[in-house]
Design a protein around this motif. Structure first.
Motif, PDB file in Angstrom:
ATOM      1  N   ASN A 254     -82.444  70.073  62.056  1.00 58.13           N
ATOM      2  CA  ASN A 254     -81.366  70.626  62.869  1.00 58.13           C
ATOM      3  C   ASN A 254     -80.310  71.274  61.978  1.00 58.13           C
ATOM      4  O   ASN A 254     -79.289  70.664  61.654  1.00 58.13           O
ATOM      5  CB  ASN A 254     -80.726  69.520  63.720  1.00 58.13           C
ATOM      6  N   PRO A 255     -80.531  72.518  61.559  1.00 56.96           N
ATOM      7  CA  PRO A 255     -79.584  73.162  60.648  1.00 56.96           C
ATOM      8  C   PRO A 255     -78.277  73.527  61.331  1.00 56.96           C
ATOM      9  O   PRO A 255     -78.237  73.787  62.532  1.00 56.96           O
ATOM     10  CB  PRO A 255     -80.343  74.421  60.209  1.00 56.96           C
ATOM     11  N   SER A 256     -77.205  73.527  60.559  1.00 55.76           N
ATOM     12  CA  SER A 256     -75.908  73.995  61.042  1.00 55.76           C
ATOM     13  C   SER A 256     -75.863  75.523  60.941  1.00 55.76           C
ATOM     14  O   SER A 256     -76.759  76.157  60.388  1.00 55.76           O
ATOM     15  CB  SER A 256     -74.787  73.376  60.205  1.00 55.76           C
ATOM     16  N   LYS A 257     -74.803  76.116  61.462  1.00 58.99           N
ATOM     17  CA  LYS A 257     -74.684  77.573  61.449  1.00 58.99           C
ATOM     18  C   LYS A 257     -74.663  78.137  60.037  1.00 58.99           C
ATOM     19  O   LYS A 257     -75.179  79.228  59.796  1.00 58.99           O
ATOM     20  CB  LYS A 257     -73.416  77.990  62.198  1.00 58.99           C
ATOM     21  N   ASN A 258     -74.059  77.398  59.115  1.00 60.70           N
ATOM     22  CA  ASN A 258     -73.916  77.892  57.743  1.00 60.70           C
ATOM     23  C   ASN A 258     -75.003  77.377  56.796  1.00 60.70           C
ATOM     24  O   ASN A 258     -74.916  77.585  55.585  1.00 60.70           O
ATOM     25  CB  ASN A 258     -72.540  77.489  57.197  1.00 60.70           C
ATOM     26  N   TRP A 259     -76.024  76.726  57.345  1.00 57.73           N
ATOM     27  CA  TRP A 259     -77.074  76.155  56.505  1.00 57.73           C
ATOM     28  C   TRP A 259     -77.901  77.244  55.841  1.00 57.73           C
ATOM     29  O   TRP A 259     -78.355  78.191  56.494  1.00 57.73           O
ATOM     30  CB  TRP A 259     -77.988  75.259  57.341  1.00 57.73           C
ATOM     31  N   ARG A 260     -78.116  77.128  54.538  1.00 57.80           N
ATOM     32  CA  ARG A 260     -78.861  78.133  53.773  1.00 57.80           C
ATOM     33  C   ARG A 260     -80.163  77.601  53.196  1.00 57.80           C
ATOM     34  O   ARG A 260     -80.850  78.328  52.475  1.00 57.80           O
ATOM     35  CB  ARG A 260     -77.980  78.669  52.643  1.00 57.80           C
ATOM     36  N   GLY A 261     -80.497  76.346  53.492  1.00 52.30           N
ATOM     37  CA  GLY A 261     -81.732  75.785  52.975  1.00 52.30           C
ATOM     38  C   GLY A 261     -82.897  76.000  53.922  1.00 52.30           C
ATOM     39  O   GLY A 261     -82.867  76.863  54.796  1.00 52.30           O
ATOM     40  N   GLY A 262     -83.929  75.178  53.746  1.00 56.53           N
ATOM     41  CA  GLY A 262     -85.111  75.281  54.590  1.00 56.53           C
ATOM     42  C   GLY A 262     -84.861  74.736  55.981  1.00 56.53           C
ATOM     43  O   GLY A 262     -83.930  73.958  56.213  1.00 56.53           O
ATOM     44  N   LYS A 263     -85.718  75.149  56.897  1.00 58.42           N
ATOM     45  CA  LYS A 263     -85.600  74.714  58.283  1.00 58.42           C
ATOM     46  C   LYS A 263     -86.942  74.167  58.755  1.00 58.42           C
ATOM     47  O   LYS A 263     -87.984  74.782  58.555  1.00 58.42           O
ATOM     48  CB  LYS A 263     -85.173  75.879  59.176  1.00 58.42           C
ATOM     49  N   GLY A 264     -86.894  72.995  59.396  1.00 60.00           N
ATOM     50  CA  GLY A 264     -88.102  72.401  59.943  1.00 60.00           C
ATOM     51  C   GLY A 264     -88.791  71.456  58.987  1.00 60.00           C
ATOM     52  O   GLY A 264     -88.298  71.133  57.900  1.00 60.00           O
ATOM     53  N   PHE A 265     -89.976  70.980  59.433  1.00 58.98           N
ATOM     54  CA  PHE A 265     -90.757  70.045  58.629  1.00 58.98           C
ATOM     55  C   PHE A 265     -91.212  70.702  57.328  1.00 58.98           C
ATOM     56  O   PHE A 265     -91.284  71.927  57.224  1.00 58.98           O
ATOM     57  CB  PHE A 265     -91.986  69.568  59.401  1.00 58.98           C
ATOM     58  N   VAL A 266     -91.563  69.861  56.361  1.00 63.89           N
ATOM     59  CA  VAL A 266     -92.128  70.361  55.112  1.00 63.89           C
ATOM     60  C   VAL A 266     -93.430  71.096  55.433  1.00 63.89           C
ATOM     61  O   VAL A 266     -94.318  70.557  56.107  1.00 63.89           O
ATOM     62  CB  VAL A 266     -92.391  69.216  54.123  1.00 63.89           C
ATOM     63  N   SER A 267     -93.553  72.316  54.962  1.00 60.80           N
ATOM     64  CA  SER A 267     -94.700  73.168  55.295  1.00 60.80           C
ATOM     65  C   SER A 267     -95.552  73.456  54.064  1.00 60.80           C
ATOM     66  O   SER A 267     -95.147  73.186  52.921  1.00 60.80           O
ATOM     67  CB  SER A 267     -94.200  74.493  55.880  1.00 60.80           C
ATOM     68  N   LYS A 268     -96.730  74.024  54.310  1.00 58.94           N
ATOM     69  CA  LYS A 268     -97.586  74.441  53.199  1.00 58.94           C
ATOM     70  C   LYS A 268     -96.862  75.428  52.301  1.00 58.94           C
ATOM     71  O   LYS A 268     -96.950  75.371  51.068  1.00 58.94           O
ATOM     72  CB  LYS A 268     -98.865  75.081  53.745  1.00 58.94           C
ATOM     73  N   ASP A 269     -96.160  76.358  52.925  1.00 57.73           N
ATOM     74  CA  ASP A 269     -95.453  77.373  52.156  1.00 57.73           C
ATOM     75  C   ASP A 269     -94.388  76.750  51.261  1.00 57.73           C
ATOM     76  O   ASP A 269     -94.229  77.140  50.100  1.00 57.73           O
ATOM     77  CB  ASP A 269     -94.811  78.383  53.113  1.00 57.73           C
ATOM     78  N   MET A 270     -93.649  75.747  51.776  1.00 57.73           N
ATOM     79  CA  MET A 270     -92.637  75.067  50.963  1.00 57.73           C
ATOM     80  C   MET A 270     -93.275  74.380  49.762  1.00 57.73           C
ATOM     81  O   MET A 270     -92.758  74.444  48.643  1.00 57.73           O
ATOM     82  CB  MET A 270     -91.893  74.031  51.804  1.00 57.73           C
ATOM     83  N   VAL A 271     -94.413  73.723  49.992  1.00 56.39           N
ATOM     84  CA  VAL A 271     -95.090  73.020  48.914  1.00 56.39           C
ATOM     85  C   VAL A 271     -95.618  74.003  47.878  1.00 56.39           C
ATOM     86  O   VAL A 271     -95.454  73.802  46.659  1.00 56.39           O
ATOM     87  CB  VAL A 271     -96.235  72.148  49.465  1.00 56.39           C
TER      88      VAL A 271
END
Length: 326
Positions: A254-271
């Protein structure tokens, strides 16, 4: 004191090392001890009940090569609470004391069991709830250890922690060795942590960054519900800025309006983008709630052995020898 502890819980290592340079204060209840590096959120997913006779006092007879150890793997040991302070909307910092001439007796990466009384059973025996936790202070800290505890409304153990007052005692047994970390044991260590699963990750990170001879490259993906749930973020960011061999990536549901990191569950792309690829000199360590473990690596067996590797890591080509589940 509560404000000081909140600052310490978020502070960088240098600030922590200097925080108590003026020595003890009369109203600290023992917090004049030099403050070590706060390193990790205390973890533990499940609990169970255990019946035992009377609690025991600190055993100073556990000596090995002339050294004394506060922890005892065979006995429940009482540690006195010195102070506690709230550090977030659902988390508190607790400091417990022990004989400063002894070592705690905790290796990287390991934890210990704590227990809380839950009343008597039908036979009049005391019932306890048990939970594993990892201290958040430097294992070499003299005379104290710190726990950072998430307080859950229905958490039997965390509610017990919330009820503790300075002078109360906590029963502890351990240590429980998890992964025996040694400097430069792998060229690259990837980490995936969810919520309170940050505990063993930060224990390893602290051991690496404080050792100038340890050149291990560390990459951490840290998943949480919201930005407000990311504990010790300031410390992680400071460590990543001051140590080129540490990279940290955050993702939240649940990102805030100013959140600049990743969003959602850990994904293949993130790994794929954030962790070292499969290789003999790579180790990926995983710790988090059961749903996340199933998604990333598969959970451990019921007997707490490692279990079969599955999930994203298996799909991306990692083998069981390259993955460790806390």
């Amino acid at each position: 004191m509560a404000l000081l502890l909140r600052r310490l819980a978020k502070a960088a290592p240098v600030a922590l090392n200097n925080a108590f340079k003026d020595g003890p204060k009369s109203n600290t209840g023992g917090f004049g001890l030099p403050f070590g590096v706060i390193a990790a959120l205390s973890g533990g997913i499940s609990y169970y009940y255990y019946s035992s006779p009377n609690m025991v006092q600190l055993d100073h007879s556990n000596e090995e090569a002339g050294e004394k150890f506060a922890l005892n793997p065979d006995k429940w040991v009482e540690f006195k609470l010195l102070e506690s302070a709230r550090v977030s909307h659902n988390t508190k910092l607790f400091r417990f004391s022990f004989d400063p001439t002894a070592k705690l007796g905790l290796n990287v990466a390991s934890c210990f069991y704590t227990r809380a009384p839950q009343g008597q059973d039908d036979e009049g025996k005391m019932q306890y709830v048990l939970r594993p936790y990892t201290p958040i202070s430097d294992p070499d800290a003299k005379g104290y250890f710190d726990l950072l505890i998430k307080i859950y409304p229905d958490g039997k153990m965390s509610q017990y922690f919330a009820s503790l007052k300075p002078g109360d005692v906590l029963d502890v047994k351990g240590p429980i060795q998890k992964l025996k970390y040694t400097p430069n044991m792998k060229k690259n260590i990837g980490m995936i942590a969810g919520g309170s699963g940050i505990t063993p990750m930060l224990q390893i990170i602290d051991a690496i960054v404080k050792n100038p001879d340890d050149t291990t490259q560390v990459s951490l993906i840290y998943a949480n519900v919201s930005p407000d749930d990311i504990l010790l973020k300031e410390k992680l960011d400071t460590l990543a800025t001051s140590h080129p061999n540490l990279k940290v990536f955050y993702t939240v549901d649940n990102p805030s309006k100013n959140w600049r990191g990743g969003k959602g569950f850990v994904s293949k792309d993130m790994v794929m983008k954030g962790l070292p690829g499969p290789a003999e000199d790579t180790l990926v360590v995983v710790c988090g709630p059961p749903g996340m473990m199933k998604h990333i690596s598969g959970d451990k067996n019921k007997d707490r052995t490692q279990g079969e590797l599955s999930g994203l890591l298996k799909q991306l080509g990692y083998t069981e020898q390259m993955v460790f589940k806390f």
